[in-house]
Design a protein around this motif. Structure first.
Motif, PDB file in Angstrom:
ATOM      1  N   ARG A 128       0.797  -1.232   0.000  1.00 40.05           N
ATOM      2  CA  ARG A 128       0.000   0.000   0.000  1.00 40.05           C
ATOM      3  C   ARG A 128       0.832   1.286   0.000  1.00 40.05           C
ATOM      4  N   SER A 129       2.121   1.189   0.266  1.00 41.27           N
ATOM      5  CA  SER A 129       2.912   2.409   0.383  1.00 41.27           C
ATOM      6  C   SER A 129       4.268   2.223  -0.269  1.00 41.27           C
ATOM      7  N   ALA A 130       4.870   3.339  -0.693  1.00 39.94           N
ATOM      8  CA  ALA A 130       6.184   3.305  -1.333  1.00 39.94           C
ATOM      9  C   ALA A 130       6.833   4.668  -1.190  1.00 39.94           C
ATOM     10  N   GLN A 131       8.157   4.700  -1.352  1.00 41.89           N
ATOM     11  CA  GLN A 131       8.927   5.942  -1.327  1.00 41.89           C
ATOM     12  C   GLN A 131      10.032   5.839  -2.366  1.00 41.89           C
ATOM     13  N   TYR A 132      10.083   6.812  -3.269  1.00 36.81           N
ATOM     14  CA  TYR A 132      11.187   6.846  -4.226  1.00 36.81           C
ATOM     15  C   TYR A 132      12.483   7.237  -3.524  1.00 36.81           C
ATOM     16  N   GLU A 133      13.601   6.703  -4.019  1.00 40.89           N
ATOM     17  CA  GLU A 133      14.911   7.225  -3.636  1.00 40.89           C
ATOM     18  C   GLU A 133      14.894   8.719  -3.937  1.00 40.89           C
ATOM     19  N   PRO A 134      15.246   9.593  -2.975  1.00 39.39           N
ATOM     20  CA  PRO A 134      14.874  11.010  -3.056  1.00 39.39           C
ATOM     21  C   PRO A 134      15.691  11.884  -4.000  1.00 39.39           C
ATOM     22  N   ARG A 135      16.814  11.402  -4.513  1.00 41.97           N
ATOM     23  CA  ARG A 135      17.644  12.280  -5.341  1.00 41.97           C
ATOM     24  C   ARG A 135      17.375  12.111  -6.841  1.00 41.97           C
ATOM     25  N   HIS A 136      17.294  10.862  -7.295  1.00 42.95           N
ATOM     26  CA  HIS A 136      17.126  10.613  -8.724  1.00 42.95           C
ATOM     27  C   HIS A 136      15.912   9.740  -9.042  1.00 42.95           C
ATOM     28  N   GLY A 137      15.368   9.056  -8.045  1.00 45.77           N
ATOM     29  CA  GLY A 137      14.210   8.207  -8.284  1.00 45.77           C
ATOM     30  C   GLY A 137      14.517   6.958  -9.085  1.00 45.77           C
ATOM     31  N   LYS A 138      15.753   6.439  -8.988  1.00 42.92           N
ATOM     32  CA  LYS A 138      16.136   5.260  -9.765  1.00 42.92           C
ATOM     33  C   LYS A 138      15.551   3.969  -9.188  1.00 42.92           C
ATOM     34  N   TYR A 139      15.202   3.991  -7.926  1.00 44.82           N
ATOM     35  CA  TYR A 139      14.547   2.845  -7.304  1.00 44.82           C
ATOM     36  C   TYR A 139      13.572   3.357  -6.259  1.00 44.82           C
ATOM     37  N   TYR A 140      12.748   2.446  -5.764  1.00 45.29           N
ATOM     38  CA  TYR A 140      11.804   2.814  -4.705  1.00 45.29           C
ATOM     39  C   TYR A 140      11.828   1.738  -3.624  1.00 45.29           C
ATOM     40  N   VAL A 141      11.364   2.118  -2.461  1.00 46.20           N
ATOM     41  CA  VAL A 141      11.317   1.228  -1.301  1.00 46.20           C
ATOM     42  C   VAL A 141       9.859   1.076  -0.882  1.00 46.20           C
ATOM     43  N   PHE A 142       9.469  -0.136  -0.575  1.00 43.87           N
ATOM     44  CA  PHE A 142       8.097  -0.383  -0.131  1.00 43.87           C
ATOM     45  C   PHE A 142       8.093  -1.395   1.003  1.00 43.87           C
ATOM     46  N   GLY A 143       6.970  -1.491   1.698  1.00 42.27           N
ATOM     47  CA  GLY A 143       6.836  -2.417   2.820  1.00 42.27           C
ATOM     48  C   GLY A 143       5.817  -3.497   2.532  1.00 42.27           C
TER      49      GLY A 143
END
Length: 662
Positions: A106-121
């Motif tokens: 249900r949630s995610a966060q992009y890597e904050p500088r370039h958005g090359k990957y994202y993190v989710f739970g």
């Protein structure tokens, strides 16, 4: 195989089963999901499933994350059986599937500088042992599995990006400690998600109430919250280099104060947060870090501020006020602390808000009685509101759904209690209609006039009026109201439902002889308590993952949340409190229940363990009272998987047809 989680359409299933049933002369039924265990629950008729299916296809969409460099975002929406993540390249663009798991994401966060990957739970089977994973932004769903970046068998409580360095902070607590001692430590870690094995432990904090970690703009400081209860929390500051912390807000020993949503001002010399210091409601405040002085920025808003977001350039604060359950979005200039023109949004309930890094576009989710949650953005420069997502075309006309009305009634002590009533359409269903009272969880929750989803079937097709009460102890009505059900005041909130039953009897369009009570979690406790306190005034009850004895619940709930719950319910280790809990527990008074009961439980529930349901069902059965029992072995605190939720809904309709509409 894809068929494992891409079931045939329910209309087709119903057709197949009906054809099979014709040979025996009986209407066929649909099979329960494989992980479901049923006791005394009749088979679901295929014809009913086919009739109801169109109400089960709603797909609410919620905002998850902006891309840091492009004007695109991640949203969460149901895919097949569970919510998953989707990329939206531009407003109105087709949703591109990013994750495809058997468990909800249900949630995610992009890597904050370039958005090359994202993190989710993601957790497993509803056990809420969330683990964080990394996935490359360009990877298609199903092509490559995500890489875990946090330890196994530890629950991730919170995450925060250090935006300048691109490192991720995460907070974990131990799990699997039901019935053990209360010694819990929260571990605060900092790591590069590309090298997750290289971890720096910033702090080991006592207890499980540490959350809302936010970095300063230069990554040198952290602000975070110590939550003691819904009425008491404190803000702390940490120097990231040394790991040393200090409490910013004082423990006064008098009136408790609750803080939330803290973010650093752009200059790093202050914080913006919400605080109920000197007020019944959480107001927007500025806190000077050097002096600790707290300045109220919204003195004229006598409602809780539910959410705040500061633009990256620090010039605009967006915040949401909860005005009697309806959300109102406002924006404020930080330079002179003046409100700017209010965006013209549809009336409804707003979810999370967040600025894009361009400091111009604000994302939000919004739901109303006639629309599932959809994602919008607001252009702070022009005031334009843009809709990013649109629900798929449905067989049902959502524009005809019932709009709620705000209702109030006087309780036993003269206090006014409110709620939202979704009345069955009088033109189609004349006369006195049966009533369902649906009680929220929490206890510090709040029923708001949002989208009912499949529950519109009750009003539109069954002619049931549904009332969502906000009994004492609910959020949104001031901190004094929030505390009115604490400890041995618990049954006063149940008496608020007794007063609602009185009010229903005075309404010309409601049938006081046909009232059902329904609730989940704490609402489940309320359902069971109402069933024991007012057994002759209700016709039926459905308890979903509810507490049947507060004392045994506190002994069995996960250790990381036990102390927080003790502030609300009382400490079961105190002999007098334990005696009171046992005496008033629904499980101890189950012999008084005379009307049919339907109990629903997830086997992996870490909050209200399955034993709470088992002990209630066992006691009620001894009385000869009809009791249906449904357990899902792949669910936790409520049913998150569509197949399970659908089957529960069909069974619930059968239950009401049998015991409420007769």
């Amino acid at each position: 195989m894809r068929l494992a989680h891409r079931p045939l359409g329910l209309t087709l299933i119903a057709t197949l089963f009906l054809a099979a049933g014709a040979a025996t002369g009986q209407e066929a039924s649909i099979a329960a999901p494989a992980a479901m265990v049923l006791e005394n629950v009749p088979p679901v008729r295929a014809g009913l499933a086919a009739q109801v299916a169109k109400y089960n296809e709603f797909k609410p969409t919620s905002y998850a994350a902006w891309h840091p460099t492009r004007l695109e975002m991640i949203v969460a929406r149901r895919h097949d059986n569970t919510p998953q993540l989707f990329r939206v390249a531009r407003p109105g663009a087709p949703l591109e599937l990013m994750t495809d798991y058997a468990e909800p994401v249900r949630s995610a966060q992009y890597e904050p500088r370039h958005g090359k990957y994202y993190v989710f739970g993601r957790d497993s089977g509803g056990n809420e042992v969330f683990r964080a994973y990394r996935r490359d932004a360009g990877t298609r769903a199903g092509n490559a599995d995500a890489i875990p970046i946090t330890p196994d068998n530890r629950r991730v409580q919170d995450t925060a990006w250090a935006k300048a360095s691109g490192k991720l902070l995460y907070v974990t607590v131990p799990v699997g400690r039901q019935g053990s001692n209360d010694s819990v430590t929260s571990t605060v870690s900092l790591a590069d998600p590309l090298q997750p094995e290289q971890v720096r432990i910033l702090a080991e904090l006592p207890g499980g109430g540490w959350n809302s970690f936010v970095f300063s703009h230069d990554d040198k400081q952290l602000v975070y919250s110590e939550t003691v209860s819904a009425n008491e929390s404190y803000l702390w500051l940490m120097d990231v280099a040394s790991g040393k912390s200090r409490r910013l807000t004082d423990k006064t020993g008098g009136d408790k104060v609750a803080y939330s949503g803290a973010v650093f001002a752009r200059d790093g010399r202050g914080l913006y947060a919400t605080s109920d210091r000197g007020s019944e409601f959480r107001r927007l405040v500025h806190i000077d870090l050097a002096s600790g002085m707290e300045t109220v920025l919204t003195p004229g808003i006598e409602w809780d501020i539910d959410d705040i977001s500061l633009s990256k350039d620090g010039k605009l604060l967006a915040f949401v006020a909860n005005e009697d359950g309806t959300s109102v979005l406002r924006m404020m200039r930080t330079s002179d602390r003046k409100l700017v023109a209010q965006p013209k949004l549809p009336v409804g309930v707003i979810g999370r808000i967040e600025w894009h890094d361009n400091s111009r576009n604000l994302a939000l989710s919004l739901a109303s009685a006639r629309s599932p949650s959809e994602v919008y953005s607001v252009d702070a420069k022009t005031g334009a509101v843009t809709r990013w997502t649109t629900h798929e075309k449905m067989e049902v006309d959502m524009n005809r759904f019932v709009e709620p009305s705000l209702v109030r009634w006087k309780s036993f002590d003269g206090r006014m209690i409110s709620g939202f009533a979704y009345r069955a359409p009088g033109a189609r269903f004349p006369g006195k209609r049966p009533v369902m009272i649906n009680i929220h969880g929490g206890p510090e929750g709040q029923s708001t006039p949002g989208f009912l989803g499949r529950s519109n079937y009750y009003t539109d097709e069954m002619g049931i009026t549904v009332i969502y009460p906000n009994v004492r102890g609910s959020a949104g009505y001031g901190k004094s109201f929030l505390k009115l059900d604490n400890g041995m005041l618990r049954e006063d909130s149940v008496r608020d439902i007794g007063a609602l039953l009185d009010w229903i009897a005075t309404q010309p369009d409601m049938d006081a002889t046909r009232v059902a009570v329904v609730g989940g979690s704490y609402g489940g406790y309320m359902t069971l308590a109402v069933s024991t306190m007012y057994p002759e005034r209700i016709a039926a009850a459905i308890d979903i993952v509810g507490i049947s004895n507060i004392a045994t619940f506190l002994e069995r709930t996960e250790s990381y949340r036990r102390d927080l719950r003790r502030v609300e319910y009382g400490d079961e280790r105190d002999p007098e409190m334990r005696k009171w809990m046992d005496a008033t527990a629904p499980a101890s008074n189950a012999a008084k229940i005379r009307k049919p009961l339907f109990v629903v439980q997830g086997k992996n529930d870490p909050r209200v363990p399955w034993q709470e349901a088992d002990q209630m069902v066992a006691t009620v059965k001894k009385n000869g009272t009809p009791v249906w029992y449904m357990t899902a072995n792949d669910e936790g605190h409520g049913f998150a998987k569509k197949l399970n939720a659908d089957y529960l809904f069909y069974a619930g309709i059968d239950f009401f047809n049998t015991y409420l509409l007769k």
